[in-house]
Design a protein around this motif. Structure first.
Motif, short mmCIF file in Angstrom:
data_model
loop_
_atom_site.label_atom_id
_atom_site.label_comp_id
_atom_site.label_asym_id
_atom_site.label_seq_id
_atom_site.Cartn_x
_atom_site.Cartn_y
_atom_site.Cartn_z
N GLY B 224 0.89 -1.37 0.10
CA GLY B 224 -0.03 -0.04 -0.01
C GLY B 224 0.68 1.32 -0.01
O GLY B 224 0.40 2.46 0.34
N ASP B 273 -6.36 -6.30 0.35
CA ASP B 273 -5.41 -6.34 1.44
C ASP B 273 -5.64 -7.07 2.64
O ASP B 273 -4.84 -7.83 3.19
CB ASP B 273 -5.14 -4.55 1.90
CG ASP B 273 -4.88 -3.64 0.79
OD1 ASP B 273 -5.74 -3.59 -0.17
OD2 ASP B 273 -3.82 -3.26 0.64
N TYR B 401 3.34 1.85 4.98
CA TYR B 401 2.41 2.02 4.07
C TYR B 401 2.06 3.17 3.56
O TYR B 401 2.22 4.37 4.43
CB TYR B 401 1.09 1.14 4.37
CG TYR B 401 0.56 1.96 5.74
CD1 TYR B 401 0.90 1.80 6.98
CD2 TYR B 401 -0.50 2.56 5.38
CE1 TYR B 401 0.32 2.40 8.19
CE2 TYR B 401 -1.24 3.51 6.63
CZ TYR B 401 -0.78 3.05 8.04
OH TYR B 401 -1.44 3.81 8.80
N THR B 405 -3.13 1.84 1.29
CA THR B 405 -3.74 1.07 2.37
C THR B 405 -4.99 1.97 2.68
O THR B 405 -5.98 1.32 3.02
CB THR B 405 -2.73 1.16 3.37
OG1 THR B 405 -1.81 0.20 3.04
CG2 THR B 405 -3.55 0.50 4.85
N ASN B 414 -8.08 -2.10 7.00
CA ASN B 414 -6.58 -2.42 6.43
C ASN B 414 -5.47 -2.02 7.27
O ASN B 414 -4.60 -2.86 7.65
CB ASN B 414 -6.33 -1.66 5.04
CG ASN B 414 -7.06 -2.08 4.03
OD1 ASN B 414 -7.51 -3.16 4.03
ND2 ASN B 414 -7.36 -1.48 2.78
#
Ligand code: SF4
Ligand code: SF4
Ligand code: SF4
Ligand code: SF4
Lengths: 273, 993
Positions: B224, B273, B401, B405, B414
């Motif tokens: 992400g 995810d 991330y 994300t 997530n």
């Protein structure tokens, strides 16, 4: 005696950020040359008169069916035996104490022989206007930031590079570290090699490549053609003495053209996708 | 004068810049470049600044001469970037030199098709009158019987690129003075899923570690996010870790510049995810790779969950289908007769969190996961094993991330999945560990800290609502019974004192009624703000560097909504697509748009001074390198000049509509430019009687004797003349924490939750990675960081292992009782998906709320069969206003394109470099085709699905122009944060005929 220094490019560390490209423009006050859409994220097909280094991006399928996205910082290699220097009828190109190959713009007349003869296709003519509006041309390329080196600063691109893909350091040290690094990356990149072609007595910008030179559009085993050495070291001094500089430039143009045709096959064969 | 010996090269770059002749900063002028007459920076004093782009927070030196910026280069003394920069930082010079900077205020009259130049006075007076007129007509004094004193007809957006001092004054004026409720900024649309994801897990919503700390990791899971492109200098530290033998894993729908540097890459289709991470959690639990002692000591794994908690076919207990809401009381822990949570230290009880966790994720077996995500089985297992190896006590793994994300209808879950994964592996609080939310705007951390979102006031205190009739009712609601937040009353009262000074007294609830009260349960976030605008409910809009016509979801529709405004004030360096939304170029008919537009030219970050807070919470000062270009002004000055005019307009008036602005204390000196030091003092806080600065938040009181504009920053300015954000001592104090460089909130702690880097007895899990440890001789915590824990709280104390001090239970939350969509994360399909959910019969996150339907038409997968995502590139930044107006960066990335796999190109008969049309249910754009091996078709639950991606930086202004990807994105958001689901939607692609 000062130690020899080289610029070392470990392409396996490069993350393609292109800071080196703009650092060069920023230091050298170079204008933009925006190119048409190329089909990849590569901004320029190759270096040009105002873009002295270019990151090339190559989507490469490896021999074993794997995939690698290969990046290379492309710029002048500063050959020890430099074809451009041999080709120049005006003695405008020379080596500095740093091993960099530089063009003296007071001497350069813009004839373009160096452009046609460069082993790596990295010299180009830039067009300028004088104060009367008259156009004139000068050969341009990476200087290895010789002005910075003179003041004890690293080249601008090296300073910017955050991955240490680009370093500027003592030659001996770098080359021995390069061997270790090579051993380390062989597993992922079985064709990796150190590119410091001995046919031109080595270069002052040395690469650690992840794959064969040809994958990057580099000649596997470059040499300065004998004809050029003869031209530079014998014919030219003699010619100038006999016919004068202007006539000699015309003669030179014909010869350069012929030589260019001879090496035509690798021209334009850059590693652009 | 010294001539440099050639041998010294390597050191020299640093030494050279150490000539930072800013003597006040304590630098020696080493005259080493005295001979550099020929180089352009000869004799020029550089000024240090911090990069205005991403939140890595790199140091840059600005060389300015003769009112021009002649060079910019990395600051070699800066510990994060050590002289290096990415392409954006390198070209900072052109932020000044670009001839596209707007240098004069400009006005656009209703129906007009052009800008007119005006002077500042005219503009500011006119704007102040507009504000007053709108407020006076639309002010809401009470609502449903509650005193609310608010204005819901004006919105304020932006602030992530401003300095902290500016953000402070901005939220003070907008919320505290004008009573606005629609206060939003970039954080909503980029990282708003992070705070509600991380807070219930760890206690705070911030990146847990900092950039330099990445070098200590053994394995980095990058998912992400694409740091090589979007946070480039972070890669410097990841590559250092790699040199040490660490591994890098990249999981992304397409192969990126980050993937190129990774040891393992796996594709994962956008929006899957949780399936991927749930599968990792399951694999780690099944294969006993978790860190059991950590789990037992520092998390709520041992807690017994109440009998009412249940989960069935994608739905947790307590679901109210009609309102798409959960009754969270069904998810509480089981308590004994004393009200203490019942625990099972053996982790065997089937109702303990650990067993429920195992049960929940047992459904995420490898085969199911790969069929949902499209990853290959072998690669998925390799990744689980590689990352699972960080569960060993002495190892640490980090997760990096960003928007890949957060920007989903399951964005918060997530993030929660990352938190759970890291907690079972024991990777929080340890060097080289953490859940590292990479912030993408230089000060988006600061702007969020300073309350520029509708639902939080400074320092993450909940915003008062119509349910809070009095200060005490409000404090009661927001103050838990245990954990550090028991101090909330001190922070709130100190904030009220900072806002209203003498007008805040014990008798008047410290001016609590001056603060606007949002309608309880109403959502005022970006999506809903634009929907309200579309319904004509908003008259005025402020934009401080925000550009929703490029950056907003379904941006074509958002652009249309702008035409319903009576007036708009855009403060920016450049003419953005938003400030010029009324132009023909924008596809508008100027004569039919009556919005008055006031464009106020702001100066850039190095044309003023102030501090910004990077992703690792380092608050770094930037000095002024050159005076503002043309007639541009610092935002600080613009806000100040506006506030003074408004105070004048309402002077002496204490009627309800006027009282907040009249009561607002605004004492920042006599000049037009506020004295920034006075703002800094107020943010830190001081004693109201003695004027003595407070040395830390422990010194704040709830009786009105102290003020503090933001409690989490309290302590950065502990005594006169000692603004710690200005510190530039770059000696490593140990483990790369650089404790004397700048200041990190809270209390200069560099890695959050660092108590958890030790076992229960206070001994570090790894001798190579020592953060803090318990010194039994001194009876205190010592080491390489400032303890994020009671300095003298012994490990044997009853709170001695409560490493997560901000949480009421003192331990981290594997099971969260406060997240809207469930205590554990659960995979649901995106709003638009070509496949059915492979884990339950519930297709979409069941608590996602919908707004106005005409903003969000839904695409059918028969018509739009291709999954699309958006991304950023290294060379541009956000909506592109900053970078597309610069020549060098535009040259590097001049064209809008869409990345298409070779397989899809073949199917559609598209050749590389051709122009294609990309369409979704919201719109259609033209872009160049980039046919690439870096995207591959996905096999999802037996079906072949194509996936494309495109950069979202482009718009019709600037040097590098191109179609705006956000014309295609949906107007629907996460169930907790309402962040728009930018990162996945359905589209179709075809050749331009
Ligand atoms: S690379 Fe070309 S220009 Fe550079 S030195 Fe060699 S021959 Fe000359
Ligand atoms: S060495 Fe200097 S001139 Fe050569 S590419 Fe690098 S920055 Fe440009
Ligand atoms: S600056 Fe370094 S990492 Fe970035 S593109 Fe150039 S060589 Fe590669
Ligand atoms: S954009 Fe980020 S990584 Fe690049 S120089 Fe600026 S702060 Fe550093």
């Amino acid at each position: 005696m000062m130690a020899d220094y080289i610029k070392f490019v470990d392409v396996t560390k490069c993350d393609g950020c292109r800071a080196c490209m703009v650092a060069c423009k920023n230091w050298n006050d170079l204008p933009t040359v925006t190119e048409e859409y190329s089909g990849s994220i590569q901004s320029h097909a190759k270096v040009n008169a105002h873009t002295w280094n270019v990151i090339t991006y190559n989507e490469h399928e490896t021999a074993n069916g794997g995939f690698e996205w290969l990046f290379r910082h492309q710029s002048c290699l500063h050959c020890v035996e430099a074809a451009c220097e041999k080709a120049c009828p005006e003695d405008a190109i020379s080596h500095t104490e740093f091993g960099s190959v530089v063009i003296d713009h007071d001497k350069c007349v813009g004839c373009g022989y160096c452009v046609q003869n460069c082993t790596f296709d990295v010299v180009e003519l830039a067009t300028y206007k004088d104060k009367h509006g008259k156009e004139y041309r000068r050969a341009q390329k990476c200087t290895l930031c010789t002005d910075r080196l003179e003041q004890g600063l690293e080249p601008a691109c090296v300073t910017a590079c955050h991955t240490d893909c680009l370093i500027y350091d003592e030659k001996e040290k770098v080359l021995s570290e390069a061997e270790q690094r090579l051993a380390k990356i062989k597993e992922r990149f079985p064709n990796a090699n150190i590119y410091n072609p001995q046919g031109i007595k080595g270069t002052t910008t040395v690469y650690l490549l992840a794959d064969k030179p040809s994958v990057y559009g580099l000649p596997e085993n470059p040499k300065v053609p004998l004809s050029q050495i003869v031209w530079k070291d014998y014919a030219q001094p003699l010619g100038k003495a006999m016919f004068g500089v202007t006539t000699m430039a015309v003669v030179g143009s014909v010869i350069a053209h012929a030589m260019n045709r001879e090496k035509g096959e690798h021209k334009g064969g850059q590693d652009h996708e | 004068m010294t001539v440099v010996s050639r041998r010294q090269f390597l050191k020299l770059s640093g030494a050279m810049a150490a000539t930072l002749a800013i003597i006040e900063l304590g630098f020696d002028e080493k005259k080493i470049y005295a001979d550099s007459k020929n180089i352009k920076i000869f004799g020029v004093k550089p000024t240090p600044t911090i990069c205005p782009y991403c939140a890595v927070g790199c140091g840059i030196l600005v060389y300015s001469k003769d009112n021009d910026v002649i060079f910019t280069e990395g600051d070699p003394d800066h510990p994060i970037n050590e002289g290096t920069l990415c392409s954006k930082g390198t070209t900072l010079r052109q932020v000044f030199t670009s001839d596209r900077r707007i240098e004069k205020p400009m006005y656009r009259a209703p129906g007009s098709n052009k800008w007119e130049e005006k002077d500042w006075n005219w503009m500011l007076n006119k704007i102040a009158e507009k504000i007053k007129d709108t407020r006076d007509r639309t002010f809401i004094e009470s609502e449903g019987g509650a005193i609310v004193n608010k204005v819901e007809s004006i919105a304020c957006m932006g602030g992530a690129a401003l300095d902290n001092e500016e953000d402070y004054l901005l939220s003070k004026l907008m919320r505290g003075g004008l009573g606005l409720t629609f206060i939003e900024h970039q954080a909503r649309i980029c990282h708003s899923s992070t705070v509600p994801g991380l807070s219930p897990s760890f206690g705070r919503g911030a990146m847990t570690n900092h950039w330099i700390d990445l070098q200590h990791t053994d394995c980095a899971l990058i998912m992400g996010g694409n740091p090589a492109e979007n946070h480039p200098i972070s890669f410097r530290w990841l590559l250092k870790a790699k040199e040490r033998g660490a591994k890098i894993i990249s999981v992304d729908p397409r192969y990126t510049r980050t993937s190129a540097q990774a040891d393992l890459y796996s594709p994962m289709r956008s929006g899957s995810d949780i399936a991927f991470l749930g599968g990792m959690i399951n694999f780690i639990l099944e294969n006993q790779l978790f860190h059991e002692e950590y789990l037992k000591t520092y998390t709520n794994a041992t807690f017994i969950v109440g009998d009412e908690f249940d989960f069935n076919d994608g739905i947790f207990s307590g679901y109210d289908e009609e309102n798409r809401k959960y009754d969270k009381t069904k998810w509480q822990f089981k308590k004994d007769e004393n009200g203490e949570i019942i625990k099972d230290p053996t982790l065997k009880n089937p109702r303990c969190v650990f067993q429920l966790l195992k049960k929940h994720y047992s459904r995420y077996d490898v085969d199911t996961v790969v069929s949902i995500t499209g990853a290959s089985k072998e690669r998925f297992i390799e990744i689980c094993e590689m990352y699972g190896a960080t569960g060993k006590p002495e190892k640490s793994g980090t997760i990096l991330y960003a928007m890949g994300t957060t920007q989903h209808t399951v964005g918060v879950q997530n993030v929660r999945s990352f938190a759970i994964l890291q907690l079972i592996l024991g990777n929080i609080g340890v060097p080289g560990g953490g859940v590292n939310a990479m912030r993408g705007e230089s000060n988006v951390q600061g702007s969020t800290d300073f309350g520029l979102l509708f639902d939080s006031i400074n320092g993450y205190l909940e915003v008062p609502t119509t349910d809070d009739a009095t200060l005490s009712a409000y404090l009661k609601r927001i103050t838990p019974k245990s954990g550090y937040k028991v101090n909330n009353p001190k922070f709130v009262v100190s904030l009220l004192k900072a806002y209203y000074g003498e007008e805040a007294t014990k008798e008047n609830d410290f001016g609590f009624h001056f603060l606007p009260k949002i309608t309880a349960e109403r959502n005022y976030s970006h999506l809903r703000l634009f929907e309200a605008m579309g319904r004509g409910e908003l008259e005025g809009l402020f934009l401080f560097g925000q550009n929703p016509v490029v950056g907003g979801p379904n941006s074509g529709k958002e652009k249309e909504a702008l035409g319903k405004l009576k007036w708009m004030v855009a403060v920016d360096l450049w003419e953005t697509e938003t400030s010029s939304f009324w132009q023909n170029e924008a596809g508008s008919d100027p004569s039919s748009i009556d919005t008055e537009v006031f464009f106020l030219p702001a100066c850039s970050s190095f044309e003023k001074e102030g501090s910004i807070t990077n992703s690792g919470r380092w608050m770094q000062y930037r000095w002024r390198a050159i005076k503002p270009k043309g007639k541009s002004k610092a935002d600080l000055e613009i806000i100040h000049l506006l506030a003074r005019r408004l105070k004048k307009l309402y002077k002496g008036n204490f009627t309800p509509v006027a009282q907040s602005i009249s009561a607002l204390s605004w004492n920042y000196g006599e000049g037009d430019h506020p004295e920034i030091d006075l703002v800094c003092r107020e943010i830190n806080g001081y004693d109201m009687k003695t004027n003595q600065l407070v040395s830390g938040f422990a010194g704040l009181a709830d009786d009105g004797s102290t003020c503090s504009g933001n409690w989490i920053y309290c302590g950065y300015y502990p005594e006169k003349g000692k603004n710690l954000a200005k510190r530039r001592d770059n000696k490593d104090t140990g483990m790369g924490n650089y404790l004397n460089w700048s200041y990190a909130w809270p209390m200069n702690r560099r890695n959050l939750y660092n108590r958890a880097s030790c076992d229960s007895s206070g001994k570090p899990w790894s001798q190579e990675k020592v953060s803090i440890y318990w010194d039994s001789v001194k009876s205190e915590w010592v080491g390489n960081d400032i303890p994020d824990f009671g300095k003298t709280t012994s490990p044997d104390d009853q709170n001695g292992t409560n490493a997560f001090i901000m949480l009421a239970d003192g331990v981290a939350g594997i099971f969260s009782t406060s997240t809207n969509d469930g205590p554990f994360s659960e995979h649901y399909e995106p709003f638009e998906s070509p496949v059915l959910n492979g884990l339950s019969s519930i297709q979409l996150n069941p608590v996602v709320q919908f707004g106005d339907q005409d903003f969000n038409p839904k695409g059918d997968s028969n018509k739009f069969p291709i999954i699309a995502t958006t991304f950023r590139v290294s060379e541009h930044w956000q909506s592109g206003a900053m970078t597309r107006n610069q020549p060098w960066l535009s040259e590097l990335m001049p064209h809008m394109y869409v990345e298409i796999s070779e397989e899809l190109a073949k199917e559609k008969g598209i050749k590389n470099r051709e122009k294609v049309l990309v369409s979704s249910a919201r719109g259609e754009i033209e872009a160049y085709a980039m046919i690439t091996k870096r995207f591959k078709p996905y096999k999802l639950r037996g079906k072949n699905v194509h996936h494309v991606g495109m950069p979202w930086h482009f718009g019709y202004k600037g040097i590098a122009k191109g179609a705006t990807a956000n014309r295609l994105t949906p107007h629907v958001g996460d169930a907790n944060s309402t962040i728009p689901e930018y990162k996945v939607f359905l589209c179709d692609v075809r050749r331009v005929q």
